[in-house]
Design an enzyme around this catalytic site. Structure first.
Site, PDB file in Angstrom:
ATOM      1  N   LYS A   5       1.032  -1.539  -0.295  1.00  0.00           N
ATOM      2  CA  LYS A   5      -0.772  -0.112  -0.144  1.00  0.00           C
ATOM      3  C   LYS A   5       0.648   1.153   0.101  1.00  0.00           C
ATOM      4  O   LYS A   5       1.560   1.423   0.851  1.00  0.00           O
ATOM      5  CB  LYS A   5      -0.876  -0.026   1.449  1.00  0.00           C
ATOM      6  CG  LYS A   5      -1.838   1.023   0.968  1.00  0.00           C
ATOM      7  CD  LYS A   5      -2.652   0.983   2.600  1.00  0.00           C
ATOM      8  CE  LYS A   5      -3.236   2.864   2.719  1.00  0.00           C
ATOM      9  NZ  LYS A   5      -3.902   2.913   4.208  1.00  0.00           N
ATOM     10  N   ASN A  39      -8.768   1.050  10.333  1.00  0.00           N
ATOM     11  CA  ASN A  39      -8.546   0.324  11.375  1.00  0.00           C
ATOM     12  C   ASN A  39      -8.775   1.699  12.387  1.00  0.00           C
ATOM     13  O   ASN A  39      -9.712   0.465  13.290  1.00  0.00           O
ATOM     14  CB  ASN A  39      -6.855   1.337  10.862  1.00  0.00           C
ATOM     15  CG  ASN A  39      -5.832   0.654  11.898  1.00  0.00           C
ATOM     16  OD1 ASN A  39      -4.387   0.830  11.741  1.00  0.00           O
ATOM     17  ND2 ASN A  39      -6.016   0.138  13.550  1.00  0.00           N
TER      18      ASN A  39
END
EC number: 2.8.1.10
Length: 255
Positions: free
Chosen positions: A96, A205
């Site tokens: 990422k 997250n």
């Protein structure tokens, strides 16, 4: 089924691994979420110190694909160095790309993100590019070879939800590669909205790790992803300005 590069997944929920109150809570949240992809900052991993706690040791890594990210990078060159470290550690070929351009807003640097994407694609990585909700930049990223686009719904960790659903919708409609909504999601409602727009998945997250009950929230997010995707595939009714009767008035007596 979600396909990114050569990888395929049943779950459309990607889960970050930072900020959990403890490794036991983290493991339980990961288990109930149904995720197949775990993302983490390479810079925060204790790759060379076996004495330090490592969340990877708590998990059955045969069940998950690891998605290391380049968090902490402020230039393309830094991002590439971090990605190479992740590959050298045999974590995964996926990366990422995250290049932050402003320390206050934590918004991505568009120029450096595009540059890093090009460099890592050339080196054979499966690249997922974290970006703002800019449709023009999103197009440039997939033209550069990104295997997935990850536009933020709102600033990282803000929990504000989808601030610009119109631009996200444009990105989703135009993209030939999967679009994963990343950053700013705060609740299952936000997740369902993202999936109803047609997003291929979401990355969470803070919304999970900082919830009062991270394990219960992880499970709620799993169902929100499923419900939102099913709603998108089913096709919602159009919005109307006025009421529309749900049953026919035909056959009723005049008086």
């Amino acid at each position: 089924m979600l396909k990114i590069g050569k990888h395929t997944f049943q779950s459309r929920l990607f889960l970050g691994t930072g900020k959990f109150p403890g490794l036991d809570v983290q493991k339980k949240a990961v288990d109930v979420s149904g995720t197949e992809v775990l993302t983490f900052a390479v810079r925060r991993m204790n790759l060379y110190d076996p004495e330090q706690p490592n969340f990877l040791e708590m998990l059955d890594l045969k069940k998950y694909k690891l998605l290391p990210n380049t968090a902490g990078a402020t230039t393309a060159e830094e991002a590439v160095r971090i990605a190479r470290l992740a590959r050298a550690s045999n974590l995964c070929d996926m990366i990422k790309v995250e290049v932050i351009g402003d320390s206050k807003t934590l918004l991505p640097d568009p120029v450096e993100t595009l540059k890093a994407t090009r460099m890592l694609v050339e080196e054979g990585f499966t690249v997922l590019s974290y970006t703002s909700d800019d449709p023009v930049l999103a197009r440039k990223l997939w033209e550069a070879g990104a295997h997935a686009i990850m536009p933020g719904g709102a600033p990282i960790g803000s929990g504000q939800g989808l601030l610009n659903p119109l631009y996200l919708k444009w990105i989703i409609e135009d993209s030939p590669v999967p679009v994963i909504i990343d950053a700013g999601i705060g609740s299952p409602k936000d997740v369902a909205e993202a999936m109803e727009l047609g997003a291929d998945g979401v990355l969470l997250n803070t919304a999970v790790s900082q919830a009062k009950d991270p394990v219960k929230m992880a499970e709620a997010m799993k169902y929100a992803v499923m419900a939102g995707r099913m709603g998108y595939e089913a096709g919602r009714i159009p919005k109307r300005e006025y009421a529309s009767a749900s049953s026919s008035a035909g056959g009723l007596p005049a008086n």
